[in-house]
Enzyme design. Structure first.
Site: not given
Length: 414
Positions: A87, A163-164, A240
């Protein structure tokens, strides 16, 4: 008029002013407003005035070479920016409205002018994928790219990543690289097209962290929902913990290693960190890809373990102190007898595995299960892949800390 032109669009009683963006239909105009949002306008009955031509570069650097080099200033440190997608380097697909990864590292430099004057930059692309498409092969490619950049003289490395699955990749580089300089992962929970985007602050703080005096592999993301500080998490202890909040990342079982103050760019550490140049640059990037990670849930059949029948390693996410249904134990013992290293972790976010308390745990130890202490399941998965390819005593290695992944004690903290 062309994409990149600054335009004013009047349609009915509405007026929109911004940058004309690419559109995949002949019937609509897409305008990026100054606030960051994009608006689609039906061309019918719309009056368009071009205010400025070529006001904004909308072409991707991928149209050229995949490596870029920015003009150097002798008094600034050199930071290698390595893009893998995600992202932070994404934009909006104007056909579907979905966020897609299509910018490389040079695009990020153009999109984040706040980076100017903080360092000299070298940019390169290792991958251009959303993080759910990350693979161990890309981890290896990334480790080799980071090694090359440090060998070329980079004073620090910033890896831009979705980020995942960032915690997996950060763990992978923590094990595969002996680095004498900082390696800092960063990303963005919200794309640059949104006014609430965290991409600028995260990128700037990551660069400041990569300039600092340490040699850790870190994840640098918002510490709170506000634009005040970024937290610095050790790459093997981070997780996360929220799908969309800007402060989604947390250090599990301890406080973050440090922080970067947004306004001043000051980097401070709360705990001991490895000194810059503390080790010689080295790489051990081979990974055993035949490793499985299985989460035990009540009612799951022991036949689930058949997927690990030919695997070199298996990481189990057990309940509590590290337990599974007693019906699994016979199959686990058979896997161990066949040469599979079976490692036990806990589904609990805090605390550590201890299979000496209850009968089930003692039976698991007798079956040959290796306790991983308070190593996070995702980190244990990556560590086992690395250990199977790089050390002689895999079981002993899984029981001791290599890159800060296994803490000596699990204690409450505030």
């Amino acid at each position: 008029m062309n994409p990149g032109d600054r335009v004013r669009v009047d349609r009915g009683t509405a007026t929109y002013e911004g940058v004309l963006m690419p559109s995949t239909t002949a019937d609509h105009l897409v305008v990026k407003l100054d606030g960051g949002y994009n608006v689609g306008v039906d061309r019918a009955d719309a009056n368009v005035d071009v205010l400025e031509t070529d006001s904004y570069d909308v072409e991707s650097a991928q149209d050229g070479d995949s490596e870029s080099e920015i003009t150097f200033e002798d008094d600034l440190p050199t930071i290698a920016l390595i893009s893998t997608g995600g992202t932070i380097a994404s934009t909006v697909d104007y056909r579907t409205g979905a966020v897609t990864a299509q910018f490389d590292a040079e695009d990020v430099l153009r999109a984040v002018p706040e980076l100017a004057g903080r360092a000299n930059y070298r940019g390169r692309v290792v991958a251009n994928i959303l993080s759910e498409n990350m693979t161990p092969d890309v981890w290896t490619d990334l480790a080799e790219a980071v090694h090359e950049e440090i060998e070329r003289g980079a004073d620090g490395v910033v890896v831009m990543h979705g980020t995942d699955t960032m915690q997996y990749t950060a763990a992978a580089l923590s094990f595969t690289l002996d680095t004498p300089v900082p390696v800092v992962f960063t990303g963005s929970q919200r794309s640059a097209d949104r006014p609430s985007s965290d991409n600028v602050m995260n990128a700037v703080c990551a660069v400041e962290a990569a300039k600092a005096e340490h040699s850790e592999v870190l994840v640098c993301m918002h510490e709170t929902e506000s634009d005040d500080t970024c937290a610095l998490h050790r790459g093997t202890r981070v997780r996360k913990n929220h799908t969309s909040r800007r402060d989604a990342f947390e250090t599990v079982g301890a406080e973050p290693l440090g922080e970067v103050e947004w306004e001043s760019g000051e980097v401070s550490f709360r705990r001991e960190v490895a000194d810059r140049d503390a080790v010689e640059l080295d790489i051990h990037a081979d990974l055993a890809t035949d490793v499985e990670l299985v989460k035990f849930v009540p009612g799951r059949s022991a036949e689930t373990l058949d997927l690990a029948a030919d695997a070199s390693g298996l990481v189990l996410e057990g309940t509590g102190l590290g337990h599974v249904n007693t019906e699994w134990i016979e199959k686990i013992e058979a896997l161990v007898d066949d040469g599979t290293t079976v490692v036990m972790t806990s589904q609990c976010l805090e605390g550590r595995v201890c299979d000496r308390v209850y009968d089930t745990g003692r039976d698991l130890l007798e079956a040959g299960v290796v306790e991983a202490g308070d190593t996070l399941p995702a980190t244990a998965y990556v560590k086992l892949m690395w250990a199977l390819s790089n050390v002689e005593s895999v079981e002993e290695t899984m029981r001791r800390p290599i890159a800060g992944e296994l803490q000596e004690r699990s204690v409450p903290w505030t």
